[in-house]
Design a protein around this motif. Sequence first.
Motif, mmCIF file in Angstrom:
data_model
loop_
_atom_site.group_PDB
_atom_site.id
_atom_site.type_symbol
_atom_site.label_atom_id
_atom_site.label_comp_id
_atom_site.label_asym_id
_atom_site.label_seq_id
_atom_site.Cartn_x
_atom_site.Cartn_y
_atom_site.Cartn_z
ATOM 1 N N GLY A 73 49.487 77.108 -15.837
ATOM 2 C CA GLY A 73 48.680 76.889 -17.038
ATOM 3 C C GLY A 73 48.872 75.536 -17.696
ATOM 4 O O GLY A 73 48.238 75.243 -18.700
ATOM 5 N N ILE A 74 49.739 74.696 -17.151
ATOM 6 C CA ILE A 74 49.972 73.373 -17.747
ATOM 7 C C ILE A 74 49.474 72.300 -16.786
ATOM 8 O O ILE A 74 49.834 72.280 -15.615
ATOM 9 C CB ILE A 74 51.463 73.154 -18.073
ATOM 10 C CG1 ILE A 74 51.898 74.151 -19.153
ATOM 11 C CG2 ILE A 74 51.719 71.719 -18.508
ATOM 12 C CD1 ILE A 74 53.351 74.049 -19.549
ATOM 13 N N ASN A 75 48.632 71.436 -17.292
ATOM 14 C CA ASN A 75 48.122 70.288 -16.540
ATOM 15 C C ASN A 75 48.234 69.069 -17.436
ATOM 16 O O ASN A 75 47.898 69.138 -18.618
ATOM 17 C CB ASN A 75 46.657 70.491 -16.139
ATOM 18 C CG ASN A 75 46.507 71.575 -15.106
ATOM 19 O OD1 ASN A 75 46.641 72.760 -15.403
ATOM 20 N ND2 ASN A 75 46.243 71.178 -13.887
ATOM 21 N N GLU A 76 48.686 67.968 -16.862
ATOM 22 C CA GLU A 76 48.837 66.724 -17.614
ATOM 23 C C GLU A 76 48.499 65.535 -16.735
ATOM 24 O O GLU A 76 48.654 65.581 -15.517
ATOM 25 C CB GLU A 76 50.283 66.575 -18.123
ATOM 26 C CG GLU A 76 50.669 67.529 -19.229
ATOM 27 C CD GLU A 76 49.925 67.296 -20.531
ATOM 28 O OE1 GLU A 76 49.638 66.119 -20.868
ATOM 29 O OE2 GLU A 76 49.626 68.293 -21.213
ATOM 30 N N ARG A 77 48.068 64.473 -17.382
ATOM 31 C CA ARG A 77 47.762 63.229 -16.683
ATOM 32 C C ARG A 77 49.078 62.522 -16.385
ATOM 33 O O ARG A 77 49.882 62.285 -17.266
ATOM 34 C CB ARG A 77 46.868 62.347 -17.541
ATOM 35 C CG ARG A 77 46.330 61.144 -16.775
ATOM 36 C CD ARG A 77 45.306 60.351 -17.536
ATOM 37 N NE ARG A 77 43.902 60.596 -17.430
ATOM 38 C CZ ARG A 77 43.184 60.983 -16.394
ATOM 39 N NH1 ARG A 77 43.761 61.277 -15.285
ATOM 40 N NH2 ARG A 77 41.890 61.105 -16.441
ATOM 41 N N VAL A 78 49.267 62.216 -15.088
ATOM 42 C CA VAL A 78 50.493 61.569 -14.620
ATOM 43 C C VAL A 78 50.122 60.325 -13.835
ATOM 44 O O VAL A 78 49.208 60.360 -13.012
ATOM 45 C CB VAL A 78 51.300 62.542 -13.717
ATOM 46 C CG1 VAL A 78 52.500 61.846 -13.103
ATOM 47 C CG2 VAL A 78 51.725 63.776 -14.493
#
Length: 185
Positions: free
Chosen positions: A103-108
């Motif tokens: 459930g966690i998505n981030e721009r990396v």
Amino acid sequence: MLLPIYIYGSAVLRKESEDIAKDYPELDKFLENLWETMYEADGVGLAAPQVGRNIRIFVVDASVNADKDPSLAGFKKAFINAHIYERSGDAVPFDEGCLSLPGINERVERPSRIRIRYADENFVEHDEEFEGFAARVIQHEYDHLDGKLFIDHVSPLRRTLLKSKLAAMTKGKYKAHYPCKLVKK
């Protein structure tokens, strides 16, 4: 056999993994289980620490992006005793997620190219360069071998904003459609 995926907060995810010998017990079966677990969870990669073992193994199937990048057709590899020794190219941003952080998505941002030494499932040694999406997925899975997670690459502000979600996850509050496990020891 499906293996439970260890969730954020599990100590095994923060430990550095060790190389293995060619005679590692039931290596073929373990790799088969890694592949099965990854596919069942709809992942493109899975590392041994994510299923509770601190050994330097991960699997990647980047062929899901072959429609965008034809070089990824059939890109399915096991990486044993992997060691990235060079990162180069532009830092490219991309939204990442992780089976251990449902459930966690981030721009990396990650370098666009890498060089890596590893053994395949037959313990044949390789020294290869990868770029683009393949390099990204490999770097993401490789991080697990060093006890790192993709959230370690986001800005301090983003980490602060994630704090409550991560705290909830360590208390078992998450949703995933695949078998999971939270072990804090």
